[in-house]
Design an enzyme around this catalytic site. Sequence first.
Site, PDB file in Angstrom:
ATOM      1  N   CYS A 258      41.692  -7.213 -22.347  1.00  0.00           N
ATOM      2  CA  CYS A 258      40.584  -6.449 -21.752  1.00  0.00           C
ATOM      3  C   CYS A 258      40.980  -5.033 -21.353  1.00  0.00           C
ATOM      4  CB  CYS A 258      40.005  -7.200 -20.559  1.00  0.00           C
ATOM      5  SG  CYS A 258      39.141  -8.707 -21.069  1.00  0.00           S
ATOM      6  N   LYS A 261      42.181  -2.275 -24.141  1.00  0.00           N
ATOM      7  CA  LYS A 261      41.175  -1.898 -25.149  1.00  0.00           C
ATOM      8  C   LYS A 261      39.896  -1.365 -24.472  1.00  0.00           C
ATOM      9  CE  LYS A 261      38.402  -5.905 -25.296  1.00  0.00           C
ATOM     10  NZ  LYS A 261      36.999  -5.939 -24.933  1.00  0.00           N
TER      11      LYS A 261
HETATM   12  P1  NAD Z   1      38.402 -14.259 -27.740  1.00  0.00           P
HETATM   13  O1  NAD Z   1      38.970 -13.523 -28.894  1.00  0.00           O
HETATM   14  O2  NAD Z   1      39.238 -15.231 -26.991  1.00  0.00           O
HETATM   15  O3  NAD Z   1      37.098 -15.030 -28.192  1.00  0.00           O
HETATM   16  C1  NAD Z   1      36.133 -14.519 -29.062  1.00  0.00           C
HETATM   17  C2  NAD Z   1      35.602 -15.682 -29.903  1.00  0.00           C
HETATM   18  O4  NAD Z   1      34.466 -15.255 -30.645  1.00  0.00           O
HETATM   19  C3  NAD Z   1      36.615 -16.209 -30.911  1.00  0.00           C
HETATM   20  O5  NAD Z   1      36.815 -17.595 -30.681  1.00  0.00           O
HETATM   21  C4  NAD Z   1      35.953 -15.947 -32.254  1.00  0.00           C
HETATM   22  O6  NAD Z   1      36.263 -16.913 -33.245  1.00  0.00           O
HETATM   23  C5  NAD Z   1      34.488 -15.944 -31.885  1.00  0.00           C
HETATM   24  N1  NAD Z   1      33.600 -15.273 -32.832  1.00  0.00           N
HETATM   25  C6  NAD Z   1      33.786 -14.108 -33.495  1.00  0.00           C
HETATM   26  N2  NAD Z   1      32.712 -13.824 -34.251  1.00  0.00           N
HETATM   27  C7  NAD Z   1      31.815 -14.833 -34.061  1.00  0.00           C
HETATM   28  C8  NAD Z   1      30.513 -15.088 -34.554  1.00  0.00           C
HETATM   29  N3  NAD Z   1      29.890 -14.251 -35.388  1.00  0.00           N
HETATM   30  N4  NAD Z   1      29.891 -16.217 -34.149  1.00  0.00           N
HETATM   31  C9  NAD Z   1      30.499 -17.077 -33.297  1.00  0.00           C
HETATM   32  N5  NAD Z   1      31.736 -16.862 -32.797  1.00  0.00           N
HETATM   33  C10 NAD Z   1      32.382 -15.758 -33.176  1.00  0.00           C
HETATM   34  O7  NAD Z   1      37.859 -13.135 -26.754  1.00  0.00           O
HETATM   35  P2  NAD Z   1      37.539 -13.273 -25.170  1.00  0.00           P
HETATM   36  O8  NAD Z   1      38.746 -12.947 -24.395  1.00  0.00           O
HETATM   37  O9  NAD Z   1      36.829 -14.553 -24.943  1.00  0.00           O
HETATM   38  O10 NAD Z   1      36.538 -12.056 -24.974  1.00  0.00           O
HETATM   39  C11 NAD Z   1      35.216 -12.098 -25.450  1.00  0.00           C
HETATM   40  C12 NAD Z   1      34.463 -10.923 -24.860  1.00  0.00           C
HETATM   41  O11 NAD Z   1      34.424 -11.069 -23.442  1.00  0.00           O
HETATM   42  C13 NAD Z   1      35.110  -9.562 -25.093  1.00  0.00           C
HETATM   43  O12 NAD Z   1      34.105  -8.595 -25.219  1.00  0.00           O
HETATM   44  C14 NAD Z   1      35.904  -9.330 -23.826  1.00  0.00           C
HETATM   45  O13 NAD Z   1      36.131  -7.963 -23.584  1.00  0.00           O
HETATM   46  C15 NAD Z   1      34.983  -9.931 -22.802  1.00  0.00           C
HETATM   47  N6  NAD Z   1      35.629 -10.390 -21.570  1.00  0.00           N
HETATM   48  C16 NAD Z   1      36.759 -11.128 -21.639  1.00  0.00           C
HETATM   49  C17 NAD Z   1      37.366 -11.543 -20.477  1.00  0.00           C
HETATM   50  C18 NAD Z   1      38.673 -12.290 -20.506  1.00  0.00           C
HETATM   51  O14 NAD Z   1      39.318 -12.377 -19.435  1.00  0.00           O
HETATM   52  N7  NAD Z   1      39.113 -12.811 -21.628  1.00  0.00           N
HETATM   53  C19 NAD Z   1      36.792 -11.227 -19.229  1.00  0.00           C
HETATM   54  C20 NAD Z   1      35.600 -10.523 -19.202  1.00  0.00           C
HETATM   55  C21 NAD Z   1      35.026 -10.099 -20.383  1.00  0.00           C
END
Ligand code: NAD
Length: 431
Positions: A258, A261
């Site tokens: 997070c 990026k």
């Molecule tokens: P991640 O990479 O762990 O998960 C993303 C998931 O989306 C993956 O499992 C991927 O296979 C799936 N995906 C991609 N394209 C897809 C589609 N078309 N249909 C269905 N699934 C699809 O990422 P994350 O850490 O869970 O982060 C997700 C979002 O949340 C990002 O924007 C991130 O900035 C935000 N976020 C993350 C956190 C954190 O602590 N990880 C906290 C707040 C916000």
Amino acid sequence: MKMSVIGCGYLGAVHAAAMASLGHEVVGIDVDPAKIEALAAGQAPFFEPGLPELLTENHDTGQLRFSTDVADAKGFAVHFIGVGTPQRRDGGGADLTYVDAAVRDLLPHLSPGDLVVGKSTVPVGTAERLAELIEPTGAELAWNPEFLREGFAVKDTIEPDRLVYGVRSQRAVDILDEVYAQAMSLDTPRIVTDYATAELVKTAANAFLATKISFINAMAEIAEVTGADVTQLADAIGHDVRIGRKFLNAGVGFGGGCLPKDIRAFSARAEELGRGESVAFLKEVDAINLRRRQRVIDLVKETLGGSAYLKRVAVLGLAFKPDSDDIRDSPALDVAVQLHGLGADVIAWDPEAVPNAGKAHPQLEFADNLEDVLRGAEAVVLATEWKHFRELDPVATKEAVATPIIVDGRNVLDPVAWREAGWTYRGLGRP
Ligand code: NAD
């Protein structure tokens, strides 16, 4: 309520399981078959405290299902978008291809009255663009940024410290209030606003947190040339309630999927908007952060007499933070990889992140446990502040290593105790 959660990574899998535990009927959807297979079997595909229990509990009640087919979202009233928004390969901006694909794939399965709820972190302006695609179906879009912290994700999802709704109608507010009925009953602060503000709240929060960490790391750089102690400085300024002590720990810097990026995406978006100068400081925040990794490497070389070449260096920690197996942009892993690149004989261990680190960097050597990583080390680097490492006993640890040199990349050890035990101790920004 009946809801789908599209994207079952660190955010989405926890969100899906947490929503089911609150009594909603949930289908989690992801394009990664391995992830879905694990989740459907009630297993967490990554390490997150409390998630396995939630998955098992809801697996048994039938409130929570998982699928790779977005068509399974049909007939559900609320659709969360939690897919990744990583950094683009060709620059600092956010790669929106996953969000765009998730929304495009969902469109044919939407029914009038459905609410699509964006949770991914996106550049300001994204929701407005997506709303134009969604509204012709009769469905509506809300942006509801997520503030969970990995390691505390279950608690943060069930009991968030605030709720932010970027909406265009009262109906969207009412639906979200029903989704978050439990948090609402606990008087959780709720900010109802427009899309742009909701998107910016998340970006601004992460920019602020990254700035706070880089601020104290900049102070560490000054402390290093003046003989001051940044940890005492942080304690002293942290007593000022306007400043606060949290996120003022100098060390090897921030990482993860997070903060790094998100600040780069914010800079890129501000430049697109003709306001690059408004957040120009974020480039410094990023630069200070990356310099700290180099500082740790320099300290290792310095304590080893000028070079780490062929020296046995034990790296403690690979995840970007404790209580997570997430190695995305991890300072710990970066330090291990760079030391290896310098010809050091690196061995690393992390309580949870070894499998992920091994996939990303098979050239590294990994230990199976804490005893093995320490054995014969000529220098030790504490790179992720897991409890296992914070609680190391300097006397017993000295028995395991070849040379008692430790670089505390997180400033979590007591320098006095380690030096008294005979160690060469070096922290960041501490004499
Ligand atoms: P991640 O990479 O762990 O998960 C993303 C998931 O989306 C993956 O499992 C991927 O296979 C799936 N995906 C991609 N394209 C897809 C589609 N078309 N249909 C269905 N699934 C699809 O990422 P994350 O850490 O869970 O982060 C997700 C979002 O949340 C990002 O924007 C991130 O900035 C935000 N976020 C993350 C956190 C954190 O602590 N990880 C906290 C707040 C916000």
